[in-house]
Design a protein around this motif. Structure first.
Motif, mmCIF file in Angstrom:
data_model
loop_
_atom_site.group_PDB
_atom_site.id
_atom_site.type_symbol
_atom_site.label_atom_id
_atom_site.label_comp_id
_atom_site.label_asym_id
_atom_site.label_seq_id
_atom_site.Cartn_x
_atom_site.Cartn_y
_atom_site.Cartn_z
ATOM 1 N N PHE A 226 0.913 -1.170 -0.086
ATOM 2 C CA PHE A 226 -0.055 0.028 -0.011
ATOM 3 C C PHE A 226 0.883 1.305 -0.030
ATOM 4 C CE2 PHE A 226 0.562 1.414 4.319
ATOM 5 C CZ PHE A 226 0.913 0.319 5.002
ATOM 6 N N THR B 82 1.016 5.406 1.093
ATOM 7 C CA THR B 82 0.341 6.465 2.101
ATOM 8 C C THR B 82 1.130 7.716 2.198
ATOM 9 O OG1 THR B 82 -0.242 6.613 4.393
ATOM 10 C CG2 THR B 82 1.708 5.572 4.035
ATOM 11 N N LYS C 110 3.178 -7.380 4.649
ATOM 12 C CA LYS C 110 2.532 -6.085 4.089
ATOM 13 C C LYS C 110 3.587 -5.040 4.185
ATOM 14 C CE LYS C 110 -1.879 -3.795 4.441
ATOM 15 N NZ LYS C 110 -3.175 -4.112 4.839
ATOM 16 N N GLY D 170 4.301 -0.934 3.304
ATOM 17 C CA GLY D 170 3.779 0.188 3.002
ATOM 18 C C GLY D 170 4.729 1.136 2.418
ATOM 19 N N MET E 299 2.618 2.373 -6.629
ATOM 20 C CA MET E 299 2.109 0.793 -6.610
ATOM 21 C C MET E 299 2.548 0.250 -7.855
ATOM 22 S SD MET E 299 0.534 0.047 -4.135
ATOM 23 C CE MET E 299 -0.833 -1.473 -4.490
#
Ligand code: BES
Ligand code: MN
Ligand code: ZN
Length: 498
Positions: free
Chosen positions: A4, A6, A156, A158, A171
């Motif tokens: 992800f 951010t 995961k 980020g 991404m």
């Protein structure tokens, strides 16, 4: 792995770990400034006390910082701020990941992507992050029995971005990085497997399995009878001393209609004992890595198929084992290649070129837009370039610079070496059209010149990965190179780069 992006401040994000960095002379990176502020000066205090180092390669794992939502903060040394380039960036991510992999952290937020890195866009920073992480998390435990050390639970990643507008490109970088990690990890697995497991038939099965359930990808495997019919006397002369059947593996990926394909040819010698020109015993185990060219082109195919690139790509792998025996080819034997040219085999240990020449001739049927062979071809290349760069020789200036640029962008570097009639003359034979060795000088170049006799009329490049395909010593293992370089080149060709 999930990804992800951010724009939120690292201190505000409730993850298991955030990665921040500090430069020399107490200069904080963007993420560290935020964490320092939120924790009322903890980072600066820990730099003063010597518990946080700005040296590249160092990482301090801080827990329970006040005012910080993440349970851990990995503070990694970034070195000189003026010298923070893509290579240092990858090193920093790797160092942090190393430390994080010893914890139970599942999700991390990497704020190093906020740093200005000379020559790297948000796309490449995301890609480098994912690739550096994948490289560190890679484990080869298939052959260990008993209780295996648990793999890191990290699942995961980020990536901090400065503005919302960077999200899509970041991404995309993560997705491409993920494909490259998958391809390089497959290449590493194949390389690390011992030769009694990773045989020519094993490589063929792996290539078939990759095509299973993928409508765009197909794999065909030719056996020795079929190769004989095609006249591949050179390839078959290498397999004469072993009981392990040789295979010619042909993979075709159609992502772009009727375009001419790029063809990648990978040397697949699953073990190179040298044949009758037997190698010395010391370190001979490392000749299980002599199929790393094959592994890298199969790995690149896996990456391309996974990313569904709009490009046509073929992979051709001549897979054999090179052993001595009563039926093995002898020094002085003369063999006839599929091209019709005859070869005097003066040294049975110069076997890579003997299988590649027939694979190159076979590949003509695809009318390649470009053909690139990848091979752990010569010890001379290790002497010339060491483990840092792959050698590139080409009969086409544009193709050569395309590969060198791809290597620079992917942080998987290569370096040009020459071809030329002067060198090719060293391959003269008194008895056949050519010899398979060119004497003591310029061994990497004469090996390439030998292949050049089979690529007339094609845009061709040769990559000698003898130095870069694996590491020796305590960290012995396959590197997965040059999957990043090749994939970068195909990403660029398919117009998939932002
Ligand atoms: N697979 C080797 C090359 C090699 C050697 C790669 C060491 C990495 C480390 C290749 O088949 C080979 O044996 N080449 C010979 C050629 C020579 C006989 C002209 C070499 O380099 O010694
Ligand atoms: Mn050899
Ligand atoms: Zn070899």
């Amino acid at each position: 792995m999930e990804y992800f992006t951010t724009t939120s401040k690292p201190s505000r994000r409730a993850v298991d770990c955030v990665i921040v960095g500090v430069y020399n002379r107490g200069k904080l990176g963007a993420g560290a400034i935020d964490i320092d502020k939120a924790s009322k000066g903890e980072i600066r205090r820990l730099i003063k006390s010597g518990d946080v180092s700005s040296q590249a390669g160092r990482c301090a794992m801080l827990t329970g910082l006040p005012g910080v939502k993440s349970s851990r903060v990995a503070v990694v040394g970034l070195g000189k701020s003026g010298a923070f380039d893509a290579k240092q960036f990858r090193r920093a991510v790797a160092t942090a990941t190393q430390a994080i992999s010893r914890t139970k952290a599942k999700q991390v937020l990497n704020s190093l992507t906020l740093e200005p890195v000379s020559g790297a866009s948000p796309y490449y920073l995301a890609r480098h992050s994912v690739e550096a992480t994948g490289e560190v998390l890679y484990r080869f435990t298939k052959m260990k029995s008993g209780r295996k050390k648990a793999a890191s639970p990290l699942n995961k990643i980020g990536l901090s971005i400065l503005k919302k507008g960077d999200a899509a490109r970041s991404m995309l970088g993560a997705t491409h990085g993920d494909g490259i990690v998958a391809g390089a990890s497959l290449a590493r697995d194949l390389g690390n497997l011992p030769a009694n497991v990773c045989t020519p038939a094993y490589l063929a099965r792996t290539a078939k399995n990759l095509a299973m359930g993928n409508g765009k990808l197909s794999t065909r495997v030719l056996n020795e009878t079929e190769m004989k019919r095609l006249g591949m006397g050179s390839l078959l002369s290498v397999t004469a001393g072993t009981r392990e059947p040789a295979k010619l593996i042909v993979m075709q990926y159609k992502g772009a209609g009727s375009d001419k394909p790029v063809v990648l040819v990978g040397k697949g010698v699953t073990f190179d004992a040298g044949g009758i020109s037997l190698k010395p015993g010391l370190g001979m185990d490392e000749m299980k890595f002599d199929m790393c060219g094959a592994a890298s082109v199969i790995g690149t195919m896996a990456a391309v198929a996974r990313m569904k690139l709009p490009i046509n790509l073929n992979v051709v792998v001549p897979a054999v084992e090179n052993l001595p025996s009563g039926t093995a080819t002898k020094p002085g034997d003369i063999v006839k290649s599929m091209s019709g040219q005859t070869i005097e085999v003066l040294n049975t240990d110069a076997e890579g070129r003997l299988i590649l020449c027939d694979a190159l001739t076979y590949s003509r049927r695809f009318k390649p837009a470009a053909i690139i062979d990848v091979a752990t071809l010569t010890g001379a290349c290790v002497i010339a370039l060491g483990a840092h760069r792959t050698a590139v020789m080409s009969n086409d200036d544009a193709l050569r610079s395309e590969l060198l640029t791809a290597g620079d962008n992917a942080e998987d570097r290569a370096w040009p070496m020459p071809l030329g009639d002067d060198y090719a003359e060293q391959l003269k034979s008194n008895f056949a059209d050519m010899a398979n060795i060119g004497g003591p000088g310029a061994g990497a170049v004469t090996a390439a010149c030998f292949l050049g006799k089979f690529t007339d009329g094609m845009k061709w490049a040769h990559m000698d990965i003898a130095g870069t395909a694996w590491k020796s010593g305590a960290k012995k293992g396959a590197s997965g190179r040059p999957v990043p370089l090749l994939t970068e080149m195909l990403l660029a060709r398919s117009g998939a780069l932002p």
